[in-house]
Design an enzyme around this catalytic site. Structure first.
Site, PDB file in Angstrom:
ATOM      1  N   GLU A 191       3.239  -0.626 -11.495  1.00 32.80           N
ATOM      2  CA  GLU A 191       2.682  -1.841 -10.900  1.00 32.80           C
ATOM      3  C   GLU A 191       1.428  -1.485 -10.112  1.00 32.80           C
ATOM      4  O   GLU A 191       1.373  -1.569  -8.900  1.00 32.80           O
ATOM      5  CB  GLU A 191       3.778  -2.519 -10.063  1.00 32.80           C
ATOM      6  CG  GLU A 191       4.966  -2.892 -10.947  1.00 32.80           C
ATOM      7  CD  GLU A 191       6.240  -3.277 -10.196  1.00 32.80           C
ATOM      8  OE1 GLU A 191       6.225  -3.344  -8.957  1.00 32.80           O
ATOM      9  OE2 GLU A 191       7.263  -3.512 -10.884  1.00 32.80           O
ATOM     10  N   ARG A 247       8.566   3.187 -14.886  1.00 34.80           N
ATOM     11  CA  ARG A 247       8.895   2.362 -13.727  1.00 34.80           C
ATOM     12  C   ARG A 247       9.596   3.142 -12.601  1.00 34.80           C
ATOM     13  O   ARG A 247       9.379   2.884 -11.418  1.00 34.80           O
ATOM     14  CB  ARG A 247       9.822   1.249 -14.212  1.00 34.80           C
ATOM     15  CG  ARG A 247      10.576   0.457 -13.130  1.00 34.80           C
ATOM     16  CD  ARG A 247      11.477  -0.547 -13.813  1.00 34.80           C
ATOM     17  NE  ARG A 247      12.448  -1.200 -12.959  1.00 34.80           N
ATOM     18  CZ  ARG A 247      12.306  -2.434 -12.478  1.00 34.80           C
ATOM     19  NH1 ARG A 247      11.215  -3.111 -12.728  1.00 34.80           N
ATOM     20  NH2 ARG A 247      13.264  -2.974 -11.743  1.00 34.80           N
ATOM     21  N   HIS A 319       5.024  -5.655  -5.158  1.00 36.63           N
ATOM     22  CA  HIS A 319       5.225  -5.367  -6.580  1.00 36.63           C
ATOM     23  C   HIS A 319       4.220  -6.175  -7.389  1.00 36.63           C
ATOM     24  O   HIS A 319       3.478  -6.987  -6.879  1.00 36.63           O
ATOM     25  CB  HIS A 319       6.632  -5.828  -7.016  1.00 36.63           C
ATOM     26  CG  HIS A 319       7.755  -5.063  -6.437  1.00 36.63           C
ATOM     27  ND1 HIS A 319       8.629  -4.320  -7.195  1.00 36.63           N
ATOM     28  CD2 HIS A 319       8.189  -4.929  -5.164  1.00 36.63           C
ATOM     29  CE1 HIS A 319       9.530  -3.766  -6.439  1.00 36.63           C
ATOM     30  NE2 HIS A 319       9.299  -4.117  -5.195  1.00 36.63           N
ATOM     31  N   GLU A 394       5.626 -10.314  -5.459  1.00 35.02           N
ATOM     32  CA  GLU A 394       5.137  -9.963  -6.789  1.00 35.02           C
ATOM     33  C   GLU A 394       3.724 -10.504  -6.920  1.00 35.02           C
ATOM     34  O   GLU A 394       3.515 -11.715  -6.878  1.00 35.02           O
ATOM     35  CB  GLU A 394       6.027 -10.602  -7.876  1.00 35.02           C
ATOM     36  CG  GLU A 394       7.500 -10.224  -7.796  1.00 35.02           C
ATOM     37  CD  GLU A 394       7.833  -8.929  -8.535  1.00 35.02           C
ATOM     38  OE1 GLU A 394       6.909  -8.319  -9.130  1.00 35.02           O
ATOM     39  OE2 GLU A 394       9.010  -8.532  -8.500  1.00 35.02           O
TER      40      GLU A 394
HETATM   41 ZN   LIG Z   1       8.528  -4.000  -9.243  1.00 33.81          ZN
END
Ligand SMILES: [Zn+2]
Ligand SMILES: *[C@@H]1O[C@H](CO)[C@@H](O)[C@H](O)[C@H]1NC(C)=O
Ligand SMILES: *[C@@H]1O[C@H](CO)[C@@H](O)[C@H](O)[C@H]1NC(C)=O
Length: 434
Positions: A191, A247, A319, A394
Site C-alpha cells: 500500500e 502484503r 492503508h 483506507e
Molecule cells: Zn491494508
C-alpha cells in the site's frame, strides 16, 4: 538483498554489485482483478471459505475485488459461477499497471537493478514519487535534523530483518502536559501511497508551523505526534525487489514454505477470530500467536509505555485502497460504547477530505462498512489502549488502480488527507470527551 537495501550508495557502486542480483521481480503478466457482485451474507460466507481454503487467493479488497492469476482464471471463475456469483473484469492486466505506476519519476531515475538513483542532497526530497525504504529512513533523520526544536527521531525497535523502525515525535515543547496522537503507514507492504502520505502530512505540519499557520500552531502545541512512515519495512522493501503485491511481513513460518504474517491480524485484541486465517500461506494469516511479529510487538510496547505518562487521543493506521475511514469494532458487528463520538469525528474528517478535491470517503464501524476482521490495529488501540479515536483509514483510490496508484495521485491524496487529519485532531480539542 543487502545490495538493494541501501540505495543511498553511489549508483556506480550499485551497478557493479547488481550483477549478483539474479532474480527478476515477479511478473503479474495477464493477471486480472475481478469485481464480484456480492448480494448476500451467504455469498460473503462462501467467499470467506474460498479465501481460507485457498491460501494463495489474493483478495485486494474482500469480498469484492479479487486478483486472478492467469493460470488459475478458469478454476476460480468456475467456482464463482457455481455459487451463482456475477463479476466484471475490473483490471485487465496488473503488470501493465505496475509498469505505469512511476508517472512522476524521472525516466533515468533507476539503475539497472531497479534501485532508484536518489539525489545526494539531504535537503531535497521529492514527495511526489514513491521511495525505497532506505530513502524513507533517511527522510526521518533529515526531517529531525531540519527541525531540531520541533521534531525528534527515535528508534522503536528493529524489524525481523533488522531494519530500524525509525520514527518521529513532532510537537512544540510548551512545558505543559500534552496529548499524544499516533499515525503510521505501510503496515501492509504493497500500500505504497500510505507511507508517502504519512511523510507529506508530517512535513506539512512542520512547514505550516514554521509559517505560523494558526490552526497548526494550536495543534502542535496541544499534541505530540508520533509518526512511523513504514510499520512493515521488510515487506515494503520486498515489494520493490521481488513482489510488488506482497502484503505481509517477511518472517519465516515454522513448518511451512509460506512466509509472513498479516501484521494487521496480529494484534492482541480478539486475535484469531473472524476474517483472519490460521493458514501461513494465506494473505490474512494471523501469525502463530498475538504479537508474534516483532514490528507489532515493538510498536504496541512503545505506545503502551508512552501511554502511561501521556494520554493518547488519536491513533490512525493508514492503508490503501477504498477511500474509507473506519472505527472499531472490526471483530464484531456490535457497535462500541463511544461510537456516537467516533461517528461525529469521522464525519468531520471526511467532510474536510471532500472539501479539498471532492473525493468521497465512506465512514463507519469497520465490520459494517468493510468486513469483519479480528486482531486489527484499531481494535487494539480502542480495546486495549483505550484510545477512543482509533481508526483505520483506507486512502485512494476506489479500485481503478487499487494498490498500484500512479504517482500523479500521491499529491492530491496527501492534500485531502491532511485536511482530514487536521480536522480530526481539532475535533479532539473541541470535544474533550472522553
Ligand atoms: Zn491494508
Ligand atoms: C503568528 O500568528 C499570530 C496569530 O495570527 C500572531 O499574533 C503572531 O504575531 C504571529 N507570529 C509571527 C512570528 O509571525
Ligand atoms: C463532486 O462529486 C460529485 C460526485 O461524487 C459530483 O456529483 C459533483 O458534481 C462534484 N462536484 C464538483 C464541484 O466537482
Amino acid at each position: 538483498m543487502g545490495v538493494l537495501r541501501n540505495v543511498i550508495v553511489p549508483a556506480v557502486f550499485l551497478a557493479v554489485l547488481s550483477l549478483q542480483v539474479t532474480c527478476e521481480p515477479r511478473s503479474y503478466d495477464g493477471y486480472k482483478v475481478i469485481r464480484i457482485k456480492v448480494n448476500s451474507e451467504d455469498d460473503v460466507r462462501f467467499l470467506r471459505t474460498l479465501q481460507t481454503s485457498n491460501g494463495q487467493l489474493d483478495f485486494w479488497d474482500f469480498p469484492s475485488d479479487l486478483m486472478v492469476p492467469t493460470d488459475q482464471a478458469d478454476t476460480i471463475e468456475s467456482q464463482l459461477v457455481s455459487q451463482g456469483l456475477k463479476f466484471d473484469v475490473w483490471i485487465h492486466d496488473v503488470q501493465k499497471l505496475i509498469d505505469g505506476q512511476f508517472t512522476k519519476s524521472p525516466k533515468d531515475g533507476f539503475n539497472a537493478a531497479g534501485a532508484r538513483i536518489q539525489s545526494t542532497d539531504p535537503h531535497y526530497f521529492d514527495y511526489e514519487i514513491y521511495h525505497r525504504w532506505a530513502e524513507i529512513d533517511q527522510w526521518v533523520k533529515n526531517t529531525a535534523a531540519k527541525y531540531p526544536t520541533l521534531a525528534e527521531e527515535f528508534i522503536i525497535g528493529r524489524s525481523y530483518e533488522k531494519r530500524a523502525m525509525r520514527a518521529l515525535k513532532v510537537g512544540v515543547d510548551t512545558g505543559n502536559e500534552k496529548w499524544g496522537a499516533w499515525y503510521n503507514g505501510g503496515i501492509h507492504a504493497r500500500e505504497w501511497v500510505s507511507p508517502a502520505t504519512v511523510m507529506w502530512m508530517t512535513n506539512q505540519f512542520l512547514e505550516d508551523y514554521k509559517n505560523n499557520v494558526t490552526e497548526v500552531v494550536t495543534l502542535l502545541e496541544t499534541f505530540d505526534l508520533y509518526v512511523l512512515p513504514v510499520m512493515n519495512p521488510d515487506g515494503y522493501e520486498y515489494t520493490w525487489t521481488d513482489e510488488r503485491l506482497w502484503r505481509k511481513t517477511r518472517s519465516i513460518n515454522l513448518g511451512s514454505n509460506c512466509m509472513g504474517t498479516d501484521p494487521n491480524r496480529n494484534f492482541a485484541y480478539e486475535w484469531g477470530g473472524i476474517g483472519a486465517s490460521a493458514d501461513p500461506c494465506s494473505i490474512v494469516f494471523r501469525g502463530p500467536y498475538p504479537h508474534s511479529e516483532i514490528e507489532i510487538k515493538d510498536v504496541t510496547d512503545f505506545i503502551r509505555e508512552r501511554g502511561k505518562t501521556q494520554k493518547f487521543k488519536l491513533y490512525i493506521d493508514f492503508h490503501s485502497y477504498s477511500q474509507l475511514w473506519l472505527s472499531s469494532w472490526g471483530y464484531t458487528y456490535d457497535l462500541p460504547d463511544d461510537y456516537e463520538t467516533m461517528y461525529d469525528q469521522m464525519t468531520v474528517g471526511c467532510e474536510a477530505i471532500k472539501s479539498v478535491h471532492n473525493k468521497t470517503y465512506v465512514y463507519g464501524a469497520g465490520s459494517s462498512v468493510l468486513y469483519a476482521t479480528a486482531g486489527s490495529s484499531k481494535d487494539w488501540g480502542y480495546g486495549v489502549m483505550g484510545v477512543p479515536y482509533s481508526y483505520t483509514v483506507e486512502l485512494r483510490d476506489t479500485g481503478e488502480y487499487g494498490f498500484v496508484l500512479p504517482e500523479d495521485q500521491i499529491l492530491p491524496t496527501c492534500q485531502e488527507m491532511y485536511a482530514g487529519l487536521k480536522a480530526a485532531l481539532q475535533f479532539n480539542i473541541d470535544n474533550p470527551y472522553p
